[in-house]
Design a protein around this motif. Structure first.
Motif, PDB file in Angstrom:
ATOM      1  N   ILE A   1      -8.106  -2.211   9.646  1.00  0.00           N
ATOM      2  CA  ILE A   1      -6.830  -2.751  10.121  1.00  0.00           C
ATOM      3  C   ILE A   1      -6.850  -4.285  10.073  1.00  0.00           C
ATOM      4  O   ILE A   1      -5.806  -4.924   9.959  1.00  0.00           O
ATOM      5  CB  ILE A   1      -6.510  -2.240  11.563  1.00  0.00           C
ATOM      6  N   LEU A   2      -8.085  -4.868  10.108  1.00  0.00           N
ATOM      7  CA  LEU A   2      -8.194  -6.333  10.153  1.00  0.00           C
ATOM      8  C   LEU A   2      -7.838  -6.983   8.820  1.00  0.00           C
ATOM      9  O   LEU A   2      -7.548  -8.179   8.775  1.00  0.00           O
ATOM     10  CB  LEU A   2      -9.603  -6.745  10.589  1.00  0.00           C
TER      11      LEU A   2
ATOM     12  N   GLY B   1      -5.881   5.929  10.386  1.00  0.00           N
ATOM     13  CA  GLY B   1      -6.578   7.158  10.801  1.00  0.00           C
ATOM     14  C   GLY B   1      -5.635   8.188  11.376  1.00  0.00           C
ATOM     15  O   GLY B   1      -6.066   9.179  11.965  1.00  0.00           O
ATOM     16  N   ARG B   2      -4.320   7.972  11.222  1.00  0.00           N
ATOM     17  CA  ARG B   2      -3.307   8.931  11.685  1.00  0.00           C
ATOM     18  C   ARG B   2      -2.205   9.006  10.635  1.00  0.00           C
ATOM     19  O   ARG B   2      -2.075   8.103   9.800  1.00  0.00           O
ATOM     20  CB  ARG B   2      -2.699   8.481  13.026  1.00  0.00           C
ATOM     21  N   THR B   3      -1.404  10.086  10.687  1.00  0.00           N
ATOM     22  CA  THR B   3      -0.283  10.173   9.749  1.00  0.00           C
ATOM     23  C   THR B   3       0.828   9.246  10.227  1.00  0.00           C
ATOM     24  O   THR B   3       0.957   8.966  11.422  1.00  0.00           O
ATOM     25  CB  THR B   3       0.241  11.615   9.630  1.00  0.00           C
ATOM     26  N   LYS B   4       1.634   8.759   9.249  1.00  0.00           N
ATOM     27  CA  LYS B   4       2.603   7.719   9.597  1.00  0.00           C
ATOM     28  C   LYS B   4       3.854   8.312  10.248  1.00  0.00           C
ATOM     29  O   LYS B   4       4.243   7.886  11.335  1.00  0.00           O
ATOM     30  CB  LYS B   4       2.978   6.924   8.342  1.00  0.00           C
ATOM     31  N   LEU B   5       4.459   9.292   9.617  1.00  0.00           N
ATOM     32  CA  LEU B   5       5.727   9.802  10.143  1.00  0.00           C
ATOM     33  C   LEU B   5       5.531  10.538  11.461  1.00  0.00           C
ATOM     34  O   LEU B   5       6.149  10.209  12.463  1.00  0.00           O
ATOM     35  CB  LEU B   5       6.398  10.720   9.106  1.00  0.00           C
ATOM     36  N   ALA B   6       4.646  11.522  11.472  1.00  0.00           N
ATOM     37  CA  ALA B   6       4.552  12.413  12.637  1.00  0.00           C
ATOM     38  C   ALA B   6       3.405  12.039  13.580  1.00  0.00           C
ATOM     39  O   ALA B   6       3.252  12.637  14.631  1.00  0.00           O
ATOM     40  CB  ALA B   6       4.399  13.858  12.174  1.00  0.00           C
TER      41      ALA B   6
ATOM     42  N   LYS C   1     -10.552  11.331   7.578  1.00  0.00           N
ATOM     43  CA  LYS C   1     -10.416  10.033   8.258  1.00  0.00           C
ATOM     44  C   LYS C   1     -11.604   9.127   7.919  1.00  0.00           C
ATOM     45  O   LYS C   1     -12.742   9.436   8.259  1.00  0.00           O
ATOM     46  CB  LYS C   1     -10.357  10.300   9.764  1.00  0.00           C
ATOM     47  N   PRO C   2     -11.376   7.991   7.256  1.00  0.00           N
ATOM     48  CA  PRO C   2     -12.509   7.127   6.885  1.00  0.00           C
ATOM     49  C   PRO C   2     -13.206   6.514   8.108  1.00  0.00           C
ATOM     50  O   PRO C   2     -12.576   6.284   9.133  1.00  0.00           O
ATOM     51  CB  PRO C   2     -11.848   6.027   6.042  1.00  0.00           C
ATOM     52  N   ALA C   3     -14.502   6.229   7.940  1.00  0.00           N
ATOM     53  CA  ALA C   3     -15.289   5.660   9.049  1.00  0.00           C
ATOM     54  C   ALA C   3     -14.804   4.260   9.419  1.00  0.00           C
ATOM     55  O   ALA C   3     -15.048   3.795  10.532  1.00  0.00           O
ATOM     56  CB  ALA C   3     -16.767   5.614   8.657  1.00  0.00           C
ATOM     57  N   ASP C   4     -14.132   3.585   8.464  1.00  0.00           N
ATOM     58  CA  ASP C   4     -13.649   2.237   8.800  1.00  0.00           C
ATOM     59  C   ASP C   4     -12.162   2.250   9.183  1.00  0.00           C
ATOM     60  O   ASP C   4     -11.523   1.211   9.255  1.00  0.00           O
ATOM     61  CB  ASP C   4     -13.902   1.245   7.650  1.00  0.00           C
ATOM     62  N   SER C   5     -11.612   3.447   9.439  1.00  0.00           N
ATOM     63  CA  SER C   5     -10.221   3.497   9.922  1.00  0.00           C
ATOM     64  C   SER C   5     -10.199   2.998  11.370  1.00  0.00           C
ATOM     65  O   SER C   5     -11.189   3.087  12.095  1.00  0.00           O
ATOM     66  CB  SER C   5      -9.683   4.921   9.849  1.00  0.00           C
ATOM     67  N   HIS C   6      -9.023   2.497  11.764  1.00  0.00           N
ATOM     68  CA  HIS C   6      -8.895   1.908  13.107  1.00  0.00           C
ATOM     69  C   HIS C   6      -9.231   2.926  14.195  1.00  0.00           C
ATOM     70  O   HIS C   6      -9.921   2.605  15.163  1.00  0.00           O
ATOM     71  CB  HIS C   6      -7.464   1.366  13.274  1.00  0.00           C
ATOM     72  N   VAL C   7      -8.776   4.160  14.036  1.00  0.00           N
ATOM     73  CA  VAL C   7      -9.033   5.171  15.058  1.00  0.00           C
ATOM     74  C   VAL C   7     -10.525   5.525  15.116  1.00  0.00           C
ATOM     75  O   VAL C   7     -11.113   5.626  16.192  1.00  0.00           O
ATOM     76  CB  VAL C   7      -8.165   6.427  14.801  1.00  0.00           C
ATOM     77  N   ALA C   8     -11.168   5.663  13.958  1.00  0.00           N
ATOM     78  CA  ALA C   8     -12.602   6.014  13.958  1.00  0.00           C
ATOM     79  C   ALA C   8     -13.421   4.895  14.612  1.00  0.00           C
ATOM     80  O   ALA C   8     -14.308   5.156  15.428  1.00  0.00           O
ATOM     81  CB  ALA C   8     -13.079   6.268  12.534  1.00  0.00           C
TER      82      ALA C   8
ATOM     83  N   LEU D   1       0.854  -1.206   0.000  1.00  0.00           N
ATOM     84  CA  LEU D   1       0.000   0.000   0.000  1.00  0.00           C
ATOM     85  C   LEU D   1       0.883   1.246   0.000  1.00  0.00           C
ATOM     86  O   LEU D   1       1.993   1.241   0.526  1.00  0.00           O
ATOM     87  CB  LEU D   1      -0.870   0.049   1.269  1.00  0.00           C
ATOM     88  N   SER D   2       0.362   2.327  -0.555  1.00  0.00           N
ATOM     89  CA  SER D   2       1.069   3.607  -0.446  1.00  0.00           C
ATOM     90  C   SER D   2       0.931   4.105   0.991  1.00  0.00           C
ATOM     91  O   SER D   2       0.032   3.672   1.737  1.00  0.00           O
ATOM     92  CB  SER D   2       0.451   4.632  -1.400  1.00  0.00           C
ATOM     93  N   ILE D   3       1.790   5.016   1.374  1.00  0.00           N
ATOM     94  CA  ILE D   3       1.721   5.568   2.737  1.00  0.00           C
ATOM     95  C   ILE D   3       0.374   6.237   2.964  1.00  0.00           C
ATOM     96  O   ILE D   3      -0.223   6.097   4.039  1.00  0.00           O
ATOM     97  CB  ILE D   3       2.884   6.559   2.965  1.00  0.00           C
ATOM     98  N   GLU D   4      -0.147   6.932   1.964  1.00  0.00           N
ATOM     99  CA  GLU D   4      -1.453   7.604   2.121  1.00  0.00           C
ATOM    100  C   GLU D   4      -2.553   6.574   2.366  1.00  0.00           C
ATOM    101  O   GLU D   4      -3.451   6.795   3.190  1.00  0.00           O
ATOM    102  CB  GLU D   4      -1.786   8.458   0.883  1.00  0.00           C
ATOM    103  N   GLU D   5      -2.483   5.442   1.646  1.00  0.00           N
ATOM    104  CA  GLU D   5      -3.498   4.395   1.879  1.00  0.00           C
ATOM    105  C   GLU D   5      -3.359   3.822   3.296  1.00  0.00           C
ATOM    106  O   GLU D   5      -4.359   3.597   3.991  1.00  0.00           O
ATOM    107  CB  GLU D   5      -3.325   3.263   0.851  1.00  0.00           C
ATOM    108  N   GLN D   6      -2.139   3.593   3.728  1.00  0.00           N
ATOM    109  CA  GLN D   6      -1.923   3.079   5.101  1.00  0.00           C
ATOM    110  C   GLN D   6      -2.478   4.062   6.127  1.00  0.00           C
ATOM    111  O   GLN D   6      -3.104   3.658   7.117  1.00  0.00           O
ATOM    112  CB  GLN D   6      -0.429   2.870   5.342  1.00  0.00           C
TER     113      GLN D   6
END
Ligand code: HEM
Length: 354
Positions: free
Chosen positions: A285-286, A202-207, A216-223, A192-197
């Protein structure tokens, strides 16, 4: 609030090293397990005191069926078997476990020593069914490369989320812990691209910033895992996840550990992750995290372990209560007399034959 016993060190910050041991108690092993539970604080001190600065801790927890085999008297109000979840796409199995030892420290050496001592004491009494060595990856990241643990509650909020208050006065200061071992298909994830990850988590990868609500998608882990009560209060848990893995077998994973004052909060999150929410079929995430174990345990206070309740009285179960009051004092008197006269173990009414 009732006087709180001393909680086990469940709120300690993440350490660089951990060992997770899950064991089932063999038939007849109850008494040896009780002895170990009563000694565990002292064993940890014996190893930990010799290595100042290593921050060696052990949190010991007990499963529902094991509780009934080990202790007479009251049981934590919400202690039950882990239900397991069968979603349309992903499942979370319920797997066996009577005891959970969560060993943490700065380095592996002392953790391993304590795990060895626990293993030796359990030999012949219990079987270790899962043993996972957790390590700190860069910047507290999981093996998906994202920082894991950021939104854990802190300070008094952490204690309120993880420790039982006066709602179950016998067990104030205790906690419920869910453990699950997840494996990650890293090749698929890394495709996956970083943006897809970032949209999966539901959060940015680096920072490690949370994505804005409109991104933030409704099916993201954080949401999926941001949950509130009817009155809008956010419900939280205290997570202590650690990465694990073996290069040769290509097994890469996250050992998920979550302490909560009530297992219902963690279970609601799991229902949302596996069975879906109003807006999401399941937690994205699953697709990249497969649950292979799952067990619920109760974490009693230090005081509980140091002064265990009696074992269940299986031998005397058929004696009428009326006769019991007559018999017990006589038995105790005999035992005390035997102990005084010959220094024997004074087990029941057993007498020397000579
Ligand atoms: C947040 C990873 C399983 C509950 C997060 C975050 C990451 C993450 C990277 C964002 C940073 C943070 O706040 O910690 C993982 C991985 C898992 C896993 C790799 C397993 C493969 C679970 C499970 C639950 C859960 C099983 C609940 C049953 C939460 C919660 C948050 C969170 C409550 C914070 C949400 C918020 O308030 O922002 N997780 N997690 N996680 N996770 Fe997980």
């Amino acid at each position: 609030m009732d006087a709180m016993g001393e909680p086990q060190p469940i709120l300690d910050p993440l350490t660089p090293s951990a060992i997770f041991l899950v064991a089932t108690i063999d038939s007849g092993g109850e008494s040896a397990v009780r002895d170990l539970l009563a000694d565990i604080s002292g064993l940890r001190r014996s190893i930990g005191f010799r290595v100042p600065g290593e921050g060696l801790t052990c949190v010991t927890s007990i499963g529902s069926a094991a509780w009934d085999r080990l202790f007479a008297g009251p049981k934590p109000a919400e202690l039950h078997e882990f239900p397991g979840y069968n979603g349309p796409i992903h499942s979370a199995p319920a797997t066996p476990g009577d005891l959970f030892f969560h060993i943490r420290g700065e380095t592996q050496g002392p953790c391993f020593e304590l795990a060895m001592v626990i293993g030796a004491r359990l030999r012949g009494a219990a079987t270790i069914v899962d043993e996972t060595v957790g390590f700190r990856y860069f910047e507290q990241r999981d093996l998906l490369g994202f920082v894991d643990g950021t939104e854990n509650p802190e300070g008094p909020g952490a204690a309120a989320a993880a420790l039982i208050g006066d709602e179950d006065p016998e067990f104030t200061g205790g906690s419920y812990v869910v453990v699950q071992k997840y494996t990650h298909p890293l090749d698929q994830w890394n495709a996956l691209s970083i943006e897809e990850q970032e949209r999966v988590i539901g959060r940015t990868k680096l920072a490690d910033y949370e994505l804005p609500d409109d991104v933030k998608p409704a099916d993201s882990h954080v949401a999926v895992n941001t949950i509130t009560d009817a009155d809008g209060t956010e419900r939280q848990i205290v997570r202590a996840n650690m990465p694990f893995g073996t290069i040769g077998t290509g097994e890469f994973g996250t050992y998920y550990v979550a302490y909560a004052a009530t297992p219902s909060v963690t279970e609601r999150m799991l229902e949302r992750m596996f069975l879906g929410t109003e807006e999401a079929a399941y937690d994205r995430i699953l697709d990249f995290s497969f649950a292979v174990t799952g067990t619920l345990f109760f974490t009693p206070t230090v005081d509980f372990l140091d002064d265990l309740p009696d074992a269940p009285d299986t031998a005397g179960a058929e004696i009428e209560p009326a006769t019991l009051t007559e018999i017990v004092p006589v038995e105790r008197a005999n035992a005390a007399a035997a102990a005084r006269s010959d220094g024997s173990l004074a087990i029941g009414t057993m007498k020397r034959s000579n």
